[in-house]
Enzyme design. Sequence first.
Site, mmCIF file in Angstrom:
data_model
loop_
_atom_site.group_PDB
_atom_site.id
_atom_site.type_symbol
_atom_site.label_atom_id
_atom_site.label_comp_id
_atom_site.label_asym_id
_atom_site.label_seq_id
_atom_site.Cartn_x
_atom_site.Cartn_y
_atom_site.Cartn_z
ATOM 1 N N SER A 143 2.130 2.727 -3.956
ATOM 2 C CA SER A 143 2.636 2.583 -2.474
ATOM 3 C C SER A 143 1.326 3.017 -1.776
ATOM 4 O O SER A 143 0.600 3.952 -2.317
ATOM 5 C CB SER A 143 3.662 3.423 -2.179
ATOM 6 N N ASP A 144 1.485 3.101 -0.264
ATOM 7 C CA ASP A 144 0.521 3.769 0.446
ATOM 8 C C ASP A 144 1.303 4.947 0.599
ATOM 9 O O ASP A 144 2.469 5.379 0.407
ATOM 10 C CB ASP A 144 0.518 2.974 1.813
ATOM 11 N N TRP A 145 0.587 6.182 1.580
ATOM 12 C CA TRP A 145 1.087 7.374 1.438
ATOM 13 C C TRP A 145 2.700 7.234 2.145
ATOM 14 O O TRP A 145 2.934 7.060 3.160
ATOM 15 C CB TRP A 145 0.156 8.117 2.483
#
Length: 741
Positions: free
Chosen positions: A280-282
């Site tokens: 996932s992105d942050w």
Amino acid sequence: MINKISLIYILFFSSLLCFSQQKTIDEKVNALLKKMTIEEKIGQLNQYSGDNAATGPITINPNKQSEIKQGLLGSMLNVLGTKYTCQYQELAMQSRLKIPLLFGQDLIHGYKTTFPIPLAEAASWDLSAIELSARIAATEASASGIHWTFAPMVDISRDPRWGRVMEGAGEDTYLGSKIAFARVKGFQGKLGDVNSVMACVKHFAAYGAAVGGRDYNSVDMSERMLWETYLPPFKAALDAGAATFMNSFNDLNGIPATGNRYLQRDILKGKWKFTGFVVSDWGSIGEMINHGYVKDSKEAALSAITAGSDMDMESNAYRNNLAQLVKEKKISIALIDDAVKRILRKKFELGLFENPYKYCNPEREEAALNNPEHTKSAREIAAKSIVLMKNENSILPLSKTTKTIAFIGPMVKLKRANHGFWAVDLKNIDSTYIVSQWEGIKNKIDKNSTLLYAKGCDVSSQNKEGFAEAITIANQSDVVILSIGESWNTSGEAKSKSNLHLPGVQEDLVKALQATGKPIVVLINAGRPLIFNQTADAVPALLYTWWLGSEAGNAIADVLFGDYNPSGKLPMTFPREEGQIPIFYNHFNTGRPSINEDKIHKSAYIDLPNSPKFPFGYGLSYTTFEYLNLKLSKNKMKANETIEVDVTITNTGKFAGEEVIQLYLRDKVGAVVRPILELKDFQKIKLEVGETKIIKFIIDNQKLSFYNDKLDYESELGDFDLMIGSSSADIRLKDSFELVK
């Protein structure tokens, strides 16, 4: 401590000789998976940040070390240097199964040695140089304990208001796909080699089309546009062997990418058969709550793992909820096992099970971070990225023996700024290795020449008090070099802008200096296409210098004084005003196209031309190139055949130089409307003065195919225009051919 822990590690695994001698990595993964508890499995799906803000925010977790010892963490980011990565790896070796940690880091345009921002590198149109910069970044980062980079960003974007255009390759799908392939090859080399890092292709998908150019915003588009424009660079990166993908923050047609099964399971892991893992992105798993797609963290975890997001970066949704979801039979353990196996497989491929300290060599780190060849390459690639936009009366190149040069502007003496956004913050390294523009030019000119300085103004201030000093030194000079632009930290993530004009009073400074009558050379430093119509129209010489990295000053001096003949070409269209955005070269025609700026009941602005200020593919040289003798091997081809295209290029000027020969096609009639022209090939060549080369291109069925209204990727019989030029708006030669049965 390392030797002691390594000994324990070796003794532990010597008792598992059968395991270590399994024939395949998959067998090793399956054997290890059988030994893992559900908590240990879920642990592999979690990623935490370190305690230092290398390229992102700091997150403090007092239980981090304890969780590593318990085998409850699979990966970390923002941990820089062998001293620290080895300390964390030692903790992992104290866990029950001694599964090594993965260390990731944003290597957007370099590690210690900083290269031009990716959009600037794209302006080089030099795939070998782009691959080399990624290779050097991988060499330095891997020597510092890093296994994995969150790059390349391959998002296509046609909106310069979006700050993250600086991370990508611009607006064109073909160029972007070629660059994506090159960067993955550069980062990864042969996966498992100690000088390589895993690539992470981001952001999957269509993030570059955020509504209004506003970061993190929604994206709404047809499937055909998704497949034809935005997905191909991801597929090119996958074809290059990309080990991992990162999903994006945006929702796509109403479904957040992080929880989007169509993107992650159907396309990436299904149709494309991707065997790596998705991170996932942050915090993007938890952010699905804000999207209004899920009600809480538990639903977010359910949505993301079901959709195919394997690793949770910093939202703690998996850590806190997956075990309960399995217990409640809302997800199967097989779903978690699949994600875990994908991650473990990469750790085996990197050789971390064989030697967890493979990347923990302080001597190699010291050598890699102080390699003079890296500095040399950074200088060369930075020079290749500069775009010459104007050069009236051949003011450039300047003579190194010019008696007096006035160097004016807010960017002249800056050092850190040359790194641009998304540079790795190595706090233990002195910034004196960054070459300012002042230093670069000072070191270039003759010892009898004089270099004068005035700041003139700040970047964004309305204060004009510095104008008087700038005018005074300009009047004392033979030529003025003026360095202006936007601040380095106003392009990048969360740096969307509605106003792209040069900020503050910088254009007023240009006007004031013009009044002196001195010849002026303007350098524009930026991370995106800016609007500077007054300056572009008025000054005789203009260079777009982006943010060029550690060697910015030397590279700019090399170009200004003719040691390198600029060859950059714009990877994005530059608008006249924000009202034209989104603006891109390969648009469709309409039923009422505006031809020669005819505006009467046509698709046109009544207050502005349709044409951009500077078109895609544009860039000048100190020399001139003649295009002649376009020849096609035939004018009719079948789908299983090819056409060979020859064109003769001659350097007709006074300098050796490089030219990017661009090949565009137009499908004249299609089942769905086709763009007015599309880049389908290019070659960058170097020619000595008077030298001639015959350049060859091959037209095959792949170059003629497109996604129709049924999402079938195929060509259609009919007529095609072929165009060869120096930019999308500077077509030098034309011909046509027909695709037949």
